[in-house]
Motif scaffolding. Structure first.
Motif, short mmCIF file in Angstrom:
data_model
loop_
_atom_site.label_atom_id
_atom_site.label_comp_id
_atom_site.label_asym_id
_atom_site.label_seq_id
_atom_site.Cartn_x
_atom_site.Cartn_y
_atom_site.Cartn_z
N UNK A 146 23.50 33.80 -53.23
CA UNK A 146 25.02 34.31 -52.67
C UNK A 146 25.14 34.97 -53.97
N UNK A 147 24.70 34.82 -55.16
CA UNK A 147 25.36 35.41 -56.35
C UNK A 147 24.16 36.53 -56.63
N UNK A 148 23.42 36.64 -56.21
CA UNK A 148 22.34 37.80 -56.37
C UNK A 148 22.18 38.53 -55.21
N UNK A 149 22.83 38.58 -54.17
CA UNK A 149 22.78 39.35 -53.04
C UNK A 149 21.64 39.28 -51.98
N UNK A 150 20.81 38.26 -52.18
CA UNK A 150 19.54 38.19 -51.23
C UNK A 150 20.29 37.95 -49.71
N UNK A 204 15.40 25.92 -51.68
CA UNK A 204 15.49 25.07 -50.39
C UNK A 204 17.13 25.23 -50.26
N UNK A 205 17.50 25.04 -49.05
CA UNK A 205 18.53 24.81 -48.73
C UNK A 205 18.84 23.40 -48.71
N UNK A 206 19.45 22.60 -47.51
CA UNK A 206 19.77 21.14 -47.62
C UNK A 206 18.06 20.57 -47.57
N UNK A 207 18.11 19.68 -48.10
CA UNK A 207 16.66 18.72 -48.11
C UNK A 207 16.74 17.67 -47.51
N UNK A 208 16.18 17.39 -46.26
CA UNK A 208 16.54 16.35 -45.19
C UNK A 208 15.21 15.59 -45.56
N UNK A 227 23.75 28.96 -44.89
CA UNK A 227 22.70 28.64 -45.53
C UNK A 227 21.27 28.72 -44.65
N UNK A 228 20.20 28.67 -45.09
CA UNK A 228 19.06 28.52 -44.54
C UNK A 228 18.80 27.13 -43.73
N UNK A 229 17.86 27.21 -42.99
CA UNK A 229 17.70 25.89 -42.11
C UNK A 229 17.28 24.75 -43.21
N UNK A 230 17.35 23.62 -42.98
CA UNK A 230 17.03 22.42 -43.86
C UNK A 230 15.59 22.20 -43.81
N UNK A 231 15.06 21.81 -44.90
CA UNK A 231 13.56 21.55 -45.18
C UNK A 231 13.34 20.10 -45.29
N UNK A 232 12.18 19.55 -44.86
CA UNK A 232 12.07 18.15 -45.19
C UNK A 232 11.57 17.81 -46.43
N UNK A 233 11.74 16.83 -47.22
CA UNK A 233 11.43 16.68 -48.34
C UNK A 233 9.94 16.52 -48.64
N UNK A 253 10.51 31.38 -54.05
CA UNK A 253 10.48 31.03 -52.54
C UNK A 253 11.37 30.15 -51.90
N UNK A 254 11.55 30.85 -50.80
CA UNK A 254 12.70 30.17 -49.86
C UNK A 254 12.12 29.51 -48.80
N UNK A 255 12.75 29.19 -47.59
CA UNK A 255 12.53 28.27 -46.82
C UNK A 255 11.17 28.35 -46.22
N UNK A 256 11.17 29.50 -45.49
CA UNK A 256 10.02 30.14 -44.83
C UNK A 256 8.52 30.13 -45.72
N UNK A 257 8.98 30.47 -47.06
CA UNK A 257 7.85 30.30 -47.79
C UNK A 257 7.43 28.99 -48.18
N UNK A 258 8.36 27.99 -48.29
CA UNK A 258 8.13 26.63 -48.33
C UNK A 258 7.23 25.98 -47.52
#
Length: 281
Positions: A146-150, A204-208, A227-233, A253-258
């Motif tokens: 949000x701060x860097x414009x992604x 990651x966004x929320x980590x479930x 936000x991105x979709x949640x990522x499982x821990x 690295x964001x959600x899809x990369x993770x």
């Protein structure tokens, strides 16, 4: 090490993410040393068998440097954090959300100390022990974008909508990222030394997880449209361990990369959490 195993130093290894990183690293054949304020948790259990526990306040630069010199890690993971710092009226919720039942220090437990100071101390220590390209993996948050414009125009709007505590949280995450990726705020003496970290930032966004309280809150907040979709821990932990061992992994690295990195360890047959269509990428 005499047995040829590499050593992973996990800063904050008793939290909801850090504990899973310790477990995954052990499964992948790493020696694991975990640094926490209190040392070993009360109930280590079989999952933590083999973890070496160190009691250390990572806000103390000299103490952290001493531990890193003694452990001689092959990679460092920063999982120290708190959902709400000592200035938040929601401070007490950390006990049920942290994964280890701990809460930040009532005087020193600010986001600046918990997030920024501990990470900067680790970066400085890496420079002083002169370990060139030592992997330093930092657990950030997708909302730093949000701060860097992604996130484009939506990111700008979301930045204004974020409550004050979240803005402070993100400011400190962003400061660490800037230090890792661009050297912002890193003393010149550290820049001049030969040792330099291989920076890896996970956003990651929320980590479930499957823990009732945290999972319920994560599902509730997963309907956040910015936000991105949640990522499982477990997927996040696998991606972190993979990054520690793969020298080609560096940067943000964001959600899809993770998810992509995690599958190199977990395999495609591992079930993932069902995600709302609103979060489809």
């Amino acid at each position: 090490m005499s047995d040829g195993k590499k050593t992973l130093l996990v800063l904050g290894g008793t939290g909801s993410v850090g504990s899973r990183v310790c477990r995954r690293a052990l499964l992948e054949g790493w020696k694991v040393c975990s640094l926490t304020r209190r040392g070993a948790p009360a109930d280590t259990g079989e999952a933590f068998g083999g973890v070496e526990w160190r009691a250390c306040d990572a806000t103390n630069a000299r103490a952290l440097l001493t531990v890193i010199r003694e452990v001689k890690p092959d990679a460092i993971v920063h999982c120290i954090g708190a959902l709400f710092d000592c200035n938040s009226w929601l401070y007490s919720l950390n006990r049920s959300m942290s994964g280890c039942g701990s809460v930040p220090d009532k005087k020193k437990g600010t986001y600046e100390n918990i997030i920024k100071q501990t990470a900067m101390n680790a970066l400085h220590a890496i420079a002083f022990v002169n370990r060139d390209r030592l992997p330093f993996i930092f657990l950030s948050a997708c909302e730093v974008g949000w701060k860097t414009g992604d996130n484009g125009c939506l990111g700008t709007v979301a930045g204004y909508l974020a409550p004050p505590f979240l803005q402070e949280y993100l400011r400190n995450k962003a400061a660490v990222e800037a230090a890792m990726l661009r050297g912002v705020g890193v003393p010149d003496i550290c820049k001049r030394r030969a040792g330099a970290a291989r920076p890896v930032v996970f956003r990651p966004s929320l980590v479930v997880s499957d823990d009732n309280a945290r999972h319920a809150l994560s599902l509730l907040m997963s309907f956040n449209p910015v936000s991105d979709p949640p990522v499982h821990v477990d997927h996040l932990a696998a991606a972190i361990v993979l990054a520690a061992s793969d020298p080609s992994v560096r940067g943000v690295y964001r959600r899809r990369d993770i998810e992509s990195l995690s599958q190199k360890i977990l395999g495609k047959d591992v079930p993932t959490k069902t995600v709302s269509r609103a979060h489809a990428e």
